[in-house]
Every structure is written in C-alpha cells, then in structure tokens.
Design a protein around this motif. Structure first.
Motif, PDB file in Angstrom:
ATOM      1  N   GLU A 164      -1.284   7.959  10.445  1.00  0.00           N
ATOM      2  CA  GLU A 164      -0.311   7.615   9.413  1.00  0.00           C
ATOM      3  C   GLU A 164      -0.445   6.151   8.993  1.00  0.00           C
ATOM      4  N   HIS A 165      -0.634   5.262   9.945  1.00  0.00           N
ATOM      5  CA  HIS A 165      -0.817   3.844   9.640  1.00  0.00           C
ATOM      6  C   HIS A 165      -2.019   3.656   8.713  1.00  0.00           C
ATOM      7  N   GLU A 166      -3.105   4.328   9.014  1.00  0.00           N
ATOM      8  CA  GLU A 166      -4.315   4.218   8.189  1.00  0.00           C
ATOM      9  C   GLU A 166      -4.059   4.716   6.763  1.00  0.00           C
ATOM     10  N   GLU A 167      -3.422   5.868   6.642  1.00  0.00           N
ATOM     11  CA  GLU A 167      -3.167   6.455   5.325  1.00  0.00           C
ATOM     12  C   GLU A 167      -2.174   5.628   4.513  1.00  0.00           C
ATOM     13  N   GLN A 168      -1.114   5.155   5.176  1.00  0.00           N
ATOM     14  CA  GLN A 168      -0.064   4.452   4.442  1.00  0.00           C
ATOM     15  C   GLN A 168      -0.432   3.003   4.115  1.00  0.00           C
ATOM     16  N   THR A 169      -1.233   2.351   4.957  1.00  0.00           N
ATOM     17  CA  THR A 169      -1.706   1.014   4.576  1.00  0.00           C
ATOM     18  C   THR A 169      -2.638   1.111   3.374  1.00  0.00           C
ATOM     19  N   ALA A 170      -3.399   2.195   3.291  1.00  0.00           N
ATOM     20  CA  ALA A 170      -4.243   2.404   2.107  1.00  0.00           C
ATOM     21  C   ALA A 170      -3.373   2.593   0.857  1.00  0.00           C
ATOM     22  N   ARG A 171      -2.281   3.340   0.999  1.00  0.00           N
ATOM     23  CA  ARG A 171      -1.361   3.556  -0.130  1.00  0.00           C
ATOM     24  C   ARG A 171      -0.706   2.240  -0.551  1.00  0.00           C
ATOM     25  N   ILE A 172      -0.267   1.438   0.431  1.00  0.00           N
ATOM     26  CA  ILE A 172       0.364   0.152   0.124  1.00  0.00           C
ATOM     27  C   ILE A 172      -0.636  -0.784  -0.571  1.00  0.00           C
ATOM     28  N   ALA A 173      -1.866  -0.828  -0.025  1.00  0.00           N
ATOM     29  CA  ALA A 173      -2.890  -1.710  -0.603  1.00  0.00           C
ATOM     30  C   ALA A 173      -3.194  -1.320  -2.045  1.00  0.00           C
ATOM     31  N   LYS A 174      -3.275  -0.047  -2.305  1.00  0.00           N
ATOM     32  CA  LYS A 174      -3.544   0.411  -3.670  1.00  0.00           C
ATOM     33  C   LYS A 174      -2.406   0.025  -4.597  1.00  0.00           C
ATOM     34  N   HIS A 175      -1.161   0.208  -4.135  1.00  0.00           N
ATOM     35  CA  HIS A 175      -0.004  -0.090  -4.976  1.00  0.00           C
ATOM     36  C   HIS A 175       0.072  -1.571  -5.323  1.00  0.00           C
ATOM     37  N   PHE A 176      -0.202  -2.442  -4.330  1.00  0.00           N
ATOM     38  CA  PHE A 176      -0.078  -3.881  -4.552  1.00  0.00           C
ATOM     39  C   PHE A 176      -1.422  -4.543  -4.889  1.00  0.00           C
ATOM     40  N   ARG A 177      -2.458  -3.703  -5.063  1.00  0.00           N
ATOM     41  CA  ARG A 177      -3.791  -4.193  -5.421  1.00  0.00           C
ATOM     42  C   ARG A 177      -4.263  -5.261  -4.436  1.00  0.00           C
ATOM     43  N   SER A 178      -4.156  -4.916  -3.165  1.00  0.00           N
ATOM     44  CA  SER A 178      -4.517  -5.832  -2.079  1.00  0.00           C
ATOM     45  C   SER A 178      -5.711  -5.280  -1.314  1.00  0.00           C
ATOM     46  N   PRO A 179      -6.391  -6.115  -0.548  1.00  0.00           N
ATOM     47  CA  PRO A 179      -7.475  -5.616   0.302  1.00  0.00           C
ATOM     48  C   PRO A 179      -6.960  -4.557   1.278  1.00  0.00           C
ATOM     49  N   HIS A 180      -7.824  -3.630   1.653  1.00  0.00           N
ATOM     50  CA  HIS A 180      -7.382  -2.517   2.507  1.00  0.00           C
ATOM     51  C   HIS A 180      -6.916  -2.989   3.883  1.00  0.00           C
TER      52      HIS A 180
ATOM     53  N   GLU B  31       6.586  -6.942   2.616  1.00  0.00           N
ATOM     54  CA  GLU B  31       7.841  -6.218   2.755  1.00  0.00           C
ATOM     55  C   GLU B  31       7.587  -4.726   2.992  1.00  0.00           C
ATOM     56  N   ALA B  32       6.673  -4.162   2.216  1.00  0.00           N
ATOM     57  CA  ALA B  32       6.348  -2.744   2.384  1.00  0.00           C
ATOM     58  C   ALA B  32       5.748  -2.472   3.760  1.00  0.00           C
ATOM     59  N   TYR B  33       4.898  -3.383   4.212  1.00  0.00           N
ATOM     60  CA  TYR B  33       4.263  -3.179   5.519  1.00  0.00           C
ATOM     61  C   TYR B  33       5.281  -3.292   6.648  1.00  0.00           C
ATOM     62  N   HIS B  34       6.189  -4.230   6.563  1.00  0.00           N
ATOM     63  CA  HIS B  34       7.245  -4.323   7.578  1.00  0.00           C
ATOM     64  C   HIS B  34       8.068  -3.033   7.613  1.00  0.00           C
ATOM     65  N   GLN B  35       8.328  -2.440   6.449  1.00  0.00           N
ATOM     66  CA  GLN B  35       9.076  -1.177   6.432  1.00  0.00           C
ATOM     67  C   GLN B  35       8.272  -0.056   7.073  1.00  0.00           C
ATOM     68  N   LEU B  36       6.975  -0.019   6.808  1.00  0.00           N
ATOM     69  CA  LEU B  36       6.118   0.980   7.454  1.00  0.00           C
ATOM     70  C   LEU B  36       6.219   0.860   8.967  1.00  0.00           C
TER      71      LEU B  36
END
Length: 463
Positions: free
Chosen positions: A299-315, A363-368
């Motif tokens: 889940e961490h792998e999948e959701q960090t990818a989703r967060i990175a895509k949303h905020f246009r950040s490195p994976h 903020e999104a990562y802390h929530q994850l």
C-alpha cells in the motif's frame, strides 16, 4: 593468509535472489543479487523460472567455492513460502513452480471445504486463513484432481527451501517452518498432519520431517560442506531475535507484508482473528508463533506513487519528508473522517482519500502514514492481547522510516518501541539455525542494533 571460514546462505525472495557469505562473527563478507523474468505455467499464469533459478544457484555455488579468500564450511537456504517443487523418483521437477497468487478454482475449493468440515473449522484447526493457492496444501490437492497423471509420478512434494537443499545433498526433507506456514496441512493442536492430508493420500508425498538444525555432509568439487535443510523466510527472520532476547517481545517484520509475530502468544486462533488474516507459524524449534499481517508495504508503494503523481513530485520524495508533529496534529483535527472498511485489515482508509484536500506532498504523506499506522495498530493488537509483551522490535523497510516509528510509539504508549537493524535478518537466521554444525565460536551478543522511539503524547492513535 589463511582462508576465512564462512557459511553460504541462499536467500530466495519473489523478486531478489541473493547469496551471502557470513564469517564466524556473523558479518556479511560477500553478497550477490540477481533478478529473473517470470515465465508462464501451462495455464499461461506467471510463475518463477525454476530452470533459470536452478542454473543460477549452481553457478553461484561454483563461484563461491572457487574463491580462495573463503573456506565454505556450511550452506543453508531460505525462500518465500507457499511454493512446492514436485519431483519424481529421479529427482526431476515435474511441473512449473506455480505462483501462490494464481487464482484457485472456486468449484474445487467449495468441494474441499464441504468435505472437511467447512472453512471456519478447518482454518481453526490448521491455523491457516482461507487463502487459495497461498495455502500450499491446496496446490497439491488441486494437482491431484486436475492433473492426476502428474500426481501419480510425484515422489516428493518439496517446499522451495528443501528443494534447494535436495539439489546439493540428494536428501529429501520436510521442514516444520515451511509446513507450518499457512499451508492448511498441519493440525496445530494434534502437532501432526491434518486428517484431510491423510484421507487424500498426500502424506506419502512428503519426506520425513527434519529438525531445523540438521545438516548433511556434502563433498562439492573437493569441498567438504555441511548443508542444512532450509527454512521459510519469515520464520528464519525471527531466529536472531529468539537467540538474542528472552523476555517476551513482538517482532514487526515489515516489507511488502507487514507481519506481527508474537512467539509468546500460545492461545488458539479465534474465528475473528482468522477473519482478520491472523495465522500461526511454526518457528524453527517447532513452537507455534501467532501472527497477524496486512499489505502495508505494498500500500505504501502504491499510494506514494499516487501522491507523487498528484503533486508532480519524484517517486521517492517521501524519503525526504521529516516527522512533523504540527502537521500531524493539524491532520488529526481537520482531515475528513473516513469510516474503516471491513476488508480483513488488508488496507488502510487512505486509498479512499481525495488528494486535493492536502496542501502539499508532505501533508498528504503524513496522512498516509497516520492511516497506515492506525491499521497497523489494529493488526498488531490482535496478537498482543493476553500476553506479557512489553517490547516491539521493528525490522525491515519501515524501521528506517522515522514517521512510521514515531507514530507506532504513539499507538502503543505503554510499550517500548525499537527500530532494529542487522545485516540481513532472514539470511542471518538461516545461518544461526545450524550454528553448531560449522561455527567454532559462541553465539555473539551484538547481532542486533536497537534504536528506541518514544511516544509523542499529543498524537493519539487508537481503535
């Protein structure tokens, strides 16, 4: 200069295949890693390339025994579980190495549980949640009914660690850590194969059960080597802790799966625990270990990818996010409440969250991490209740994640929470299992390094 006495450990994961050499102080002095593309079984489903794995194994063995710097005194094996190699009288593999994620035929599953008392009864007796092909006994049952011609030719069904051992020793073993790992084969109360295994004529397909410390003498190209019988990887990872600590503890082993292992919980599995993906393992000395698990790493792998895509950040941006109490407190006060899902503790609620409500990546990562640790708390406490455990050791990927560790300490304020680190816990445990057969030195006392994490009182994580 005299050659350094070492033990060779083959540690076979689903993704990475590794070989290590440990010296007598259990320091890694050599390491090699390989990856292989999957192939397809007869149904077109992806599976391990057994031939490539075997070729790599022998090539690696040839390489390490030719190194003048080292003297190979012993060899042992650990692999992922729920994976059988079926060999005939000549030792030849009869089938592909089937993938434990392969979908199980619903009709055959229904027949099996109808014949043997139902899912609840059988799961309780075998300490194995209903997991389809992840119950490796169900793979052999399937083979009997779908490919009876192949089933008749089977001399032994060997779990993968024991197959690797067989390749060098010519001896067939059954190992308790593999047979007692959600296979559906073992009756934990009777400490024997379940009666369904005997009724179906499967017992004759298993070699004799061997203790984890057993070794066979092997002469490999002029090298006299003690070869172990192999171990299931999760059980092997527990061994350094059992050797090092005698007060009650829980090991939280983190990776793709986040597995809470409590060697000091001997209560029978309840129906509720089974429904929430609890099970029992057999540790290397044959004692049951109650465990709970969920797919935190995946889940961490999948959701960090989703967060990175949303905020246009490195994976891998999450690696640079620092633990921030103020961000967490703000999230706990203002983040939308999402009801917990009754999904067997498979995921947190984070996949349901709308990322547009977060101001930034941090903020999104802390929530994850809040959501993951909330789910981790619910999973871990299932195997803590009723025991005297006061220490939780975390190893694997999340032990290096300061946000996870601080939140876990807040989730269990009455526990001592430690990030544990050592050189390759699974491989080291596999070596320790046969310590007396090759190592002239006593067991070292510094196998594990611990870092203590204290609770942050303002942060509350509870059911």
């Amino acid at each position: 200069m005299a050659a350094i006495p070492v033990i060779a450990i083959f540690d076979i994961g689903k993704t990475n295949k590794k070989v290590f050499l440990f010296n007598e102080d259990y320091k890694v002095v050599y390491e090699r890693t390989a990856r292989f593309a999957e192939v397809a079984d007869e149904d077109g489903y992806p599976c391990e390339d057994l031939q490539t794995l075997t070729d790599w194994f022998f090539a690696s063995l040839q390489e390490i025994t030719s190194l003048d710097k080292f003297s190979i005194k012993a060899i042992n094996f650990s692999t992922y579980g729920a994976s059988f190699v079926y060999i005939d009288e000549s030792g030849r593999a009869l089938t592909p190495l089937y993938n434990y994620l392969k979908p199980y035929p619903e009709q055959l599953k229904t027949k099996f549980y109808a014949d043997y008392g139902g899912e609840v009864t059988l799961s309780g007796e075998t300490a194995s949640p209903v997991l389809g092909s992840l119950n490796s006994g169900m793979q052999l049952y399937r083979l009997k009914y779908e490919r009876p011609d192949v089933f008749k030719k089977i001399k032994y069904a060997l779990h993968l660690p024991q197959y690797l051992s067989f390749l060098v020793t010519g001896e067939a073993y059954t190992d308790l850590t593999s047979i007692g790992c959600h296979t559906g084969l073992w009756n934990f109360k009777a400490n024997d194969y379940h009666h369904w295994v005997k009724n179906e004529g499967l017992v004759v397909k298993f070699a004799a059960v061997a203790p984890a410390h057993i070794t066979a003498n092997v002469n490999y190209h002029g090298h006299n080597i003690k070869a172990g019988s192999g171990l299931h990887d999760s059980s092997a990872a527990l061994i350094p802790y059992l050797v090092s600590f005698h007060e009650p503890f829980l090991l939280l082993s983190t990776g793709t799966w986040s597995i809470s292992l409590n060697p000091f919980n001997h209560a029978p599995l309840t129906q509720d625990e089974l429904l929430n993906d609890c099970l029992c393992y057999l540790q290397y000395k044959g004692k049951p270990v109650k465990a709970s698990r969920f797919l935190a790493g995946l889940e961490h792998e999948e959701q960090t990818a989703r967060i990175a895509k949303h905020f246009r950040s490195p994976h891998n941006e999450y690696k640079h996010v620092r633990f921030d109490v103020d961000v967490l407190l703000n999230l706990q006060q203002n983040a939308p409440l999402i009801p917990a899902q009754h999904n067997g503790l498979k995921t947190s609620v984070f996949p349901q969250r709308d990322l547009s409500v977060f101001a930034n990546y941090s903020e999104a990562y802390h929530q994850l991490m809040l959501d993951l640790v909330q789910r981790q708390y619910e999973s871990t406490r299932l195997v803590l209740k009723g025991t005297a455990v006061k220490k939780i050791f975390v190893d694997g990927g999340f032990s290096k994640n300061s946000i996870f560790m601080h939140l876990l300490a807040s989730a269990f304020p009455d526990m001592e929470i430690y990030a544990a680190s050592m050189a390759q816990a699974t491989a080291m445990g596999t070596a320790l299992a046969i310590h007396k057969s090759w190592n002239r030195l006593p067991l070292p006392h510094n196998l594990i390094t611990l870092q203590y994490f204290s609770a942050t009182s303002e942060i509350k994580i509870c059911a």
